[in-house]
Each structure stands twice: as C-alpha cells, then as structure tokens.
Design an enzyme around this catalytic site. Structure first.
Site, mmCIF file in Angstrom:
data_model
loop_
_atom_site.group_PDB
_atom_site.id
_atom_site.type_symbol
_atom_site.label_atom_id
_atom_site.label_comp_id
_atom_site.label_asym_id
_atom_site.label_seq_id
_atom_site.Cartn_x
_atom_site.Cartn_y
_atom_site.Cartn_z
ATOM 1 N N GLU A 1 0.789 -1.077 0.090
ATOM 2 C CA GLU A 1 -0.050 0.106 -0.025
ATOM 3 C C GLU A 1 0.884 1.323 -0.162
ATOM 4 O OE1 GLU A 1 -2.932 -0.013 3.330
ATOM 5 O OE2 GLU A 1 -4.154 -1.406 1.937
ATOM 6 N N GLU B 1 -6.827 -7.633 -0.425
ATOM 7 C CA GLU B 1 -7.212 -7.645 0.984
ATOM 8 C C GLU B 1 -8.515 -7.450 1.112
ATOM 9 O OE1 GLU B 1 -4.942 -5.221 3.824
ATOM 10 O OE2 GLU B 1 -3.012 -5.902 2.906
HETATM 11 C C1 GLA Z 1 -4.066 -2.311 5.187
HETATM 12 C C2 GLA Z 1 -2.817 -3.036 5.305
HETATM 13 C C3 GLA Z 1 -2.874 -4.281 6.095
HETATM 14 C C4 GLA Z 1 -3.711 -4.246 7.500
HETATM 15 C C5 GLA Z 1 -5.065 -3.510 7.105
HETATM 16 C C6 GLA Z 1 -6.033 -3.246 8.002
HETATM 17 O O1 GLA Z 1 -4.917 -3.005 4.226
HETATM 18 O O2 GLA Z 1 -2.163 -3.461 4.082
HETATM 19 O O3 GLA Z 1 -1.503 -4.787 6.487
HETATM 20 O O4 GLA Z 1 -3.073 -3.269 8.308
HETATM 21 O O5 GLA Z 1 -4.936 -2.259 6.351
HETATM 22 O O6 GLA Z 1 -6.168 -4.326 8.873
#
Ligand code: GLA
Ligand code: CA
Length: 779
Positions: A185, A262
């Site tokens: 991210e 995710e």
């Molecule tokens: C983002 C991050 C994860 C986690 C989620 C929330 O997507 O990539 O590592 O922190 O948020 O749980």
C-alpha cells in the site's frame, strides 16, 4: 541388464521421493497472468486466499489453522513476513521454530494450499512499526520507505534472506508459492516509483523470478506508484462497492485478472476504543459478488490470531496502540474456533468449489480448560530492582540507549527548588509515563490523549525526579512510523515565561525479554501500589487453551513458561489474554506479570471464553457531552459550497485563506435527501494548497455519532483509513456539524474530502458551510 536398470530406477525414485518428502515439494507447475484470468498450470484459476500470519499462531497450531482455511473452501494461504521478528538484531537472522516460514509453507503444501508471499519490507498489519526493525531508528536521519541508502541496503539484506528461505518454494520449482508482493500500500505513504522499482528489483534479485510480482493499494491511489511490469491489485473492506473499486483498474488494464488483495473481514482493536465487528452477511455477499465475476480475493483476516508479546503496532494521528488480540472479528476466532461467520462463509463457498471437488471436513477445535484462581504471593517492585544505569547529559530516546522495547526510567535530581504550579513539560512522551518525586506518584501521562504537562507541587532542591515511560507499539502506518520511544526530545520546567531544561539523567532500561524479567529479586508479598513484577506458579493436571482474565490488573505484560503472552490494560476493550494450551504443561507452570500501575487484586483466573469488548474508558468515546449544542448563530460563514455526487476525493479552495486554530464543517444537506451524513477522510489545505498535517488534531464536537452498529465516531475522518468513517445516527436530521481543534495555528486555504466508499454510498454530503477562528466555538 534389465534387472540392473529397474533396480536403478527404483533407487532413483526412492531418493526423489525421500528428498521431495523432506522438503515437502511436489511436481513443478506454473502460475501466470493470462487474459482476464490467472493461469494455474495453463488453466484459468481464481485465487481464494485466506490471510493468516504464522507469527500470530503458535507453530504447534499452524496445521490446524491451515486445515480450517481449507475446509472453508479456500485454495491459497496469504502471508506477510515480518522483518523485525526475523532480524531482531542487525545481521542475526532467525528462521527457526515459530519463525520457520519455510516450514509453514511446507505445511500449507501438504494440504494442497498455495502461498501468496508478502515480504515487505513494510507490511503495516497492525504490527510493531509495520514490520520494520526498531534499530533502523538508531540512525537519526533515517528516511524509512524511501531511497535512503542505508534503508535500501538493510532491506536488500533481509529480502535476500527471504529468498534463501523461500525462492526454491516457488511453484515452478516444485513448491507452492504462486505470487509475491512488492512493498505494501505504498500509495497511502508516498509517490515514488523509483523506490518501488528498487524493492521490485530486490525481490527479483532474491530469486523470486518465476511467479507474478504484484502491488496492492487502494482504488483511490493505486496509480501513484503503479509500475508497468507489475500486477496491480486493490484492497477494500466488507460492504465496498465492488464495481466501483475495480472501475479505474479495468479502464487502465482491460485485460488484467482482477484481484482484491485484502478484503477486510472485520477490523482491528485499539486500547480504549470500542471493539470492532463487521457484519457476516455483508462480507459473504461481497465475496459472492467477486466470485460471480471470477475476481480473485484474499480474505484479510480469515484468522487473525494473537499479536503475542510486544509486537502490536499503533496508529497515528491521535496515537492509538493496538490490543494484543488480533481476533479481527474474522471467520476463525482468535483461539481457532469456527464462528458463525465461518459457517455462513463456508456454506456460500460450497457453491464455488471446482467441479467434482468438495470442501474438506472442518477440523475440531482444541480442548479448552479453566484454571482456578492463581494468587500471586511473590513480588519484585520495579524501583527495588533497578538495572545498571547509563548516564546521559541530555534526554535521548530509548533507541539511543540500544533498547528496542519495554519501559525506560529517566532519573534526575532537581538542581533548585521548584515553586508550586510550575509545569513539567515533556516533549514527547512515547507512550505512557508516570512521574514520581522522591518515589511519590505525581501524575500519569497518556500520549493517546496528547498529555505531556504535569503541574508540580512545591519541591525542594535535591528532590529525586523519576519519569518512567512505557513504550507501547510503534506506529505501523504513514510517516509516523518514525516512532522513537521513551522521551524523544527534552524535559523542561516552565514557570511563566521562563523555562529551564532538566539535564544529567541516569537512564535505566527494562526490556521485555523473559531473561530480564525472570531473575528479579522476588520476595513474599502480594498487592503493591506502583510498578512491580509479580510471580506465581500453578499446577495443571491437563492442558488446554484458556483465556487469562486480567480484569483486576492495571497495565502491563504477561509471561507464561517463558513465553511473552501480550499486553493488558484495564481500559479494555480486551480483558483476557489468549493462552494456547500447547504452551502450558502438566504439572507446574510459571506466570510472571509486570503491572506498571498495580492491581486491585493480584490474582488471575483462566476462563473458557475471551472477553474482548468490555471498555472501561475514562473518557467518552463520542464527542458531544450531555447538554452540549453547538451554537453557530453568531459565527461568520467563511465559505459556502456544494460537494459533487459520486465516489473519490474532492478538493475545494476557499476564496480567502485564513489563520485558524478551530475549524467547523456544517453539512446542510445530503445527495440522497436522507438525514444521515458521513465522511471517510478529511484534510485541510495549507497556504500552498497542500494537505496540512493532522498530527495534533482533536475532534472538539460532533453533533451525532453512530456507535451502535459500528465505530463511526468523528475522529475516523482523520485516521488515514479510507474504509473507516464518521456517520451520524439515523433519525437525527441535518444540519450535521463537526468541530476540529487543530491545536496549533495554521493557515487554511481549502479542504479535501473523501466520501465513504460503501455500496449505495449513504450519507454523502451535498451543501455545506465552513467556519474558522482562533478561539473555541461555543457548545
Ligand atoms: C491495510 C494493510 C494491512 C492491514 C489492513 C488493516 O490494508 O495493508 O496490513 O493493516 O490495512 O487491517
Ligand atoms: Ca477514515
């Protein structure tokens, strides 16, 4: 001759069998990007991945959790690797036991599950410093997640180690790894394609050359750092509008396979905030919607597990540390139980099994026990057990004393007498401090609430001043990951216009290692006021999973049989610690508790259910006290405007910039004509038109906040998470107002607003007015 040949063939086969059994590999295959689909061994394939973290599950239970995921109907396990647990000291790599990631992948392969590997270097994951090692912060000017040469070099060394462990486990080499992620991210951190290219090259250089490499980001920012030769995937949570999430990606790459890297099943818990849950049916609908369109996904988390020891991270602005439980309201509970969400999901996934295949049986949960009250009869007060100090003229953060985690005591003697009412100003407290004068507790300071000043009583020259600071998790998100611990800058005595910096400190480190904790001078005794270590033993005639009830304790950490179980804090919402039965013994067991406050009662029971939702907060969670109503009738409107309908960021420039400390947004109407207002993220723009730091922001007032169906308080507009939002309560009509206390003077020229991205986008604001001033609004 023929005999000889068949004999040789048999031997060779045997050798191949033995070696392949040993490394758990199978026949070589391929995983590729095809036209709008992934190709597994040349055939279209939809990834149904379950995210679980090997460090958050006792190694003894890995196989059970993998089987639980398989029984759901998943075909892949998605994992992060946490750099800081593998390299706790520079150049000392640990891939053994609980850290044996190759063994974990092998177990997954045994159950025909593929692996998606996410080696970082940064991973977020509500994990201490987002997976980065604390010792990077010893370099005073380090720029984490940038082209800082030292950062890149250390990253390369770590990624190479990952390659040594896992590159030969790519599917092309007989293993089960089908994809590898590059960074994490990055779009919500910075824009720097050169940096991402460096990380990509390191991942390849470590040997991950045979499977697709991918980037994961939010739909709002994935283009910022998108490299042409990487696969792009997007992250979003339960309730999101799936078409909307993939819209831009489809436009830019019409032929790419789609994947939600995710899909958030639930959410994580912070100390002092309401326990988070997400609706099961909404989650399952999202998954069905994706599978109906052959969209691949990874369910984050399918099983969250536990962030044992001190490994929990924190968010900021408004510093807020994570609980030890990472239950996440995931389908598989923290203790590995199949929840209702699990069963609903399993039922739904049954319809998407490959032709002729059936879901495997759901494995049984491990036995649970109860433990009768354990009474603590030996205690070692922290102040009677000081280690060797280091001397330092100036205050320095923990890292500069070569300490990574735990508590640190700064001690000095007052050079002169101090008049009553003098302020002791600590810049900055990371994260929870207790101030003592000649051993008497004067105050407690909590970074979460921006506390850093103590009004002192009259004190004589020569008074011993002690500041004991506990480090909670290092921030795991955004620029605040440069989170040094202890006291980061200085300590001053401020009286009127004069200030004097305190110097000449003795500094004592209290690390979290069991080795340090176990050999304190324990003596007979029970309850103590003030920080102390407590020790007890207890006997078991059978072992089993159990939850340690910490409800009579203050704040600290627990070790059982030498293993660090996690943090506790009376404020909740987590009140029990998951204690896996595999770490207990028949016969005698040892438990040590460090309580920095002191318990009401020094006793612990083992209960058979977790308590994760009992909040004992000293401050209200909402931002409007009884009887308060914001009065804007005498305020001057600064700017009036309208937002456009639809998703995505909107930026508005005011006609005239203004210097302010207090800001108020008054939402007058909604796009859908209904009474709810909501907002996912909000920025104020500075005189240069760029977003201002929200680090010191506090919500002064919000007219209405929905906290029954979820955590929709107004502070969610500046928590950097696009999937969390402020929402007003159904039945409360417009106008809706939120007041932001900037807590510093800033020139403001406009705003940036992100509506919430959920399906049907309820609560989108239309007309609004803003107000700004130096003095507080009246409410
Ligand atoms: C983002 C991050 C994860 C986690 C989620 C929330 O997507 O990539 O590592 O922190 O948020 O749980
Ligand atoms: Ca948010």
């Amino acid at each position: 001759m023929k005999n000889w040949f068949s004999w040789l063939t048999a031997v060779v086969t045997l050798i191949v069998l033995i070696t392949s059994c040993k490394d758990g590999k199978g026949s070589k295959g391929s995983f590729e990007i095809g036209d709008k689909t992934f190709l597994l061994n040349g055939k279209p394939f939809v990834v149904k991945a379950a995210e679980i973290h090997y460090t958050r599950i006792p190694a003894e239970y890995w196989e059970h959790r993998i089987k639980m995921c398989k029984a759901l109907g998943m075909n892949t396990i998605c994992i992060y690797a946490f750099w800081n647990i593998h390299e706790q000291k520079p150049d000392e790599f640990d891939f053994s036991g609980q850290n044996d990631v190759a063994a974990f992948c092998k177990l997954a392969q045994k159950h025909d599950m593929y692996i998606i590997l996410r080696p970082g270097p940064y991973v977020c994951a509500e994990w201490e410093m987002g997976g980065l090692p604390w010792w990077l912060l010893k370099k005073k000017d380090i720029q984490l997640r940038t082209n800082d040469p030292y950062f890149l070099e250390r990253t390369r060394l770590f990624i190479n180690q990952m390659g040594k462990q896992l590159a030969d486990r790519q599917i092309t080499r007989g293993g089960n790894i089908i994809m590898v992620q590059v960074e994490n991210e990055y779009g919500s951190y910075a824009t720097d394609k050169e940096y991402i290219a460096h990380i990509r090259d390191m991942v390849k250089g470590a040997g991950f050359t045979d499977v697709p490499l991918f980037q994961c980001d939010w739909s709002s920012n994935f283009t910022n750092n998108a490299l042409d030769d990487l696969l792009w995937t997007v992250n979003f949570g339960t309730g999101a509008d799936i078409d909307q999430q993939f819209k831009k990606l489809k436009e830019l790459r019409p032929n790419t396979p789609l994947m939600c890297s995710e899909f958030w099943s639930g959410w994580f818990d912070h100390w002092g905030r309401k326990h988070e849950t997400r609706d099961a049916a909404t989650m399952v609908n999202g998954i069905k919607e994706m599978l109906d369109r052959n969209i691949s996904f990874s369910l984050y988390m399918t099983h969250g597990g536990t962030t044992f020891g001190h490994w929990g991270g924190a968010n900021s602005p408004a510093y807020s540390a994570m609980c030890s439980s990472y239950d996440y309201d995931a389908p598989i509970s923290e203790a590995g139980w199949a929840t209702e969400k699990y069963h609903i999901l399993r039922e739904a996934l049954a319809a998407y099994m490959p032709a002729g295949e059936k879901q495997s049986e759901v494995p049984e949960a491990f036995p649970v026990i109860e433990i009768p009250e354990i009474t603590f009869t030996s205690v070692a007060p922290l102040f009677d057990n000081l280690p060797q100090p280091k001397e330092s003229t100036d205050i320095r953060p923990m890292e500069q004393f070569d300490q990574g985690w735990g508590s640190i005591l700064y001690r000095t003697t007052l050079p002169e007498e101090v008049k009553e009412g003098t302020s002791l100003v600590i810049t900055e407290v990371h994260d929870w401090a207790q101030v003592f004068a000649d051993g008497q507790l004067l105050a407690r300071l909590d970074r979460r609430r921006g506390e850093n000043v103590v009004k002192l009583p009259a004190l004589k020259a020569g008074t011993r001043l002690d500041i004991l600071v506990e480090a909670m998790g290092r921030v795991n998100f955004d620029k605040a990951i440069h989170d040094r611990k202890g006291i980061t800058e200085k300590v001053e005595l401020v009286s009127g216009d004069t200030s004097a910096e305190l110097k000449n400190w003795k500094v004592y480190s209290f690390p979290v290692d069991y080795g340090f904790v176990k050999d304190k001078a324990f003596k007979e005794g029970s309850k103590q006021d003030g920080p102390a270590y407590y020790r007890a033993t207890f006997n078991l005639d059978k072992t089993g999973d159990v939850f340690l009830d910490m409800q009579t304790w203050g704040k600290g950490m627990v070790w059982v049989n030498g293993k660090a179980m996690g943090r506790f804090w009376e404020i909740g919402p987590q009140q029990t610690l998951f204690m896996p039965g595999c770490w207990l013994k028949k016969g005698e067991n040892e438990i040590i508790v460090l309580d920095l406050k002191g318990p009401e009662k020094a006793a612990i029971r083992g209960v058979n259910k977790p308590i994760l939702d009992v909040l004992r907060q000293e401050v209200p969670t909402t931002h409007r006290k009884e009887g308060q109503t914001l009065d804007l009738s005498k305020e001057k409107v600064w700017f009036a405007g309208s937002f456009k309908p639809g998703n995505g960021w909107q930026e508005i420039t005011f006609e005239k910039p203004m210097k302010i400390r207090q800001f108020c947004l008054e939402a007058l109407s909604s796009q859908d004509g209904k009474e709810v207002a909501s907002m996912a993220e909000f920025y104020l723009l500075g005189s240069d038109g760029k977003p201002l730091s929200r680090q010191h922001w506090q919500i002064g007032y919000a007219d209405s906040e929905e906290i029954k169906s979820g955590n929709r308080t107004a502070d969610k507009i500046y928590d950097l998470q696009e999937s969390t939002f402020w929402q007003t309560v159904q039945g409360t009509p417009y106008p809706h107002t939120v007041v932001i206390d900037l807590r510093e003077e800033q020139t403001v020229s406009g705003l940036r607003y992100l509506p919430r991205a959920e399906q049907g986008t309820p609560g989108m604001i239309k007309d609004f007015r803003v107000y700004g001033k130096m003095t507080p609004f009246s409410y």
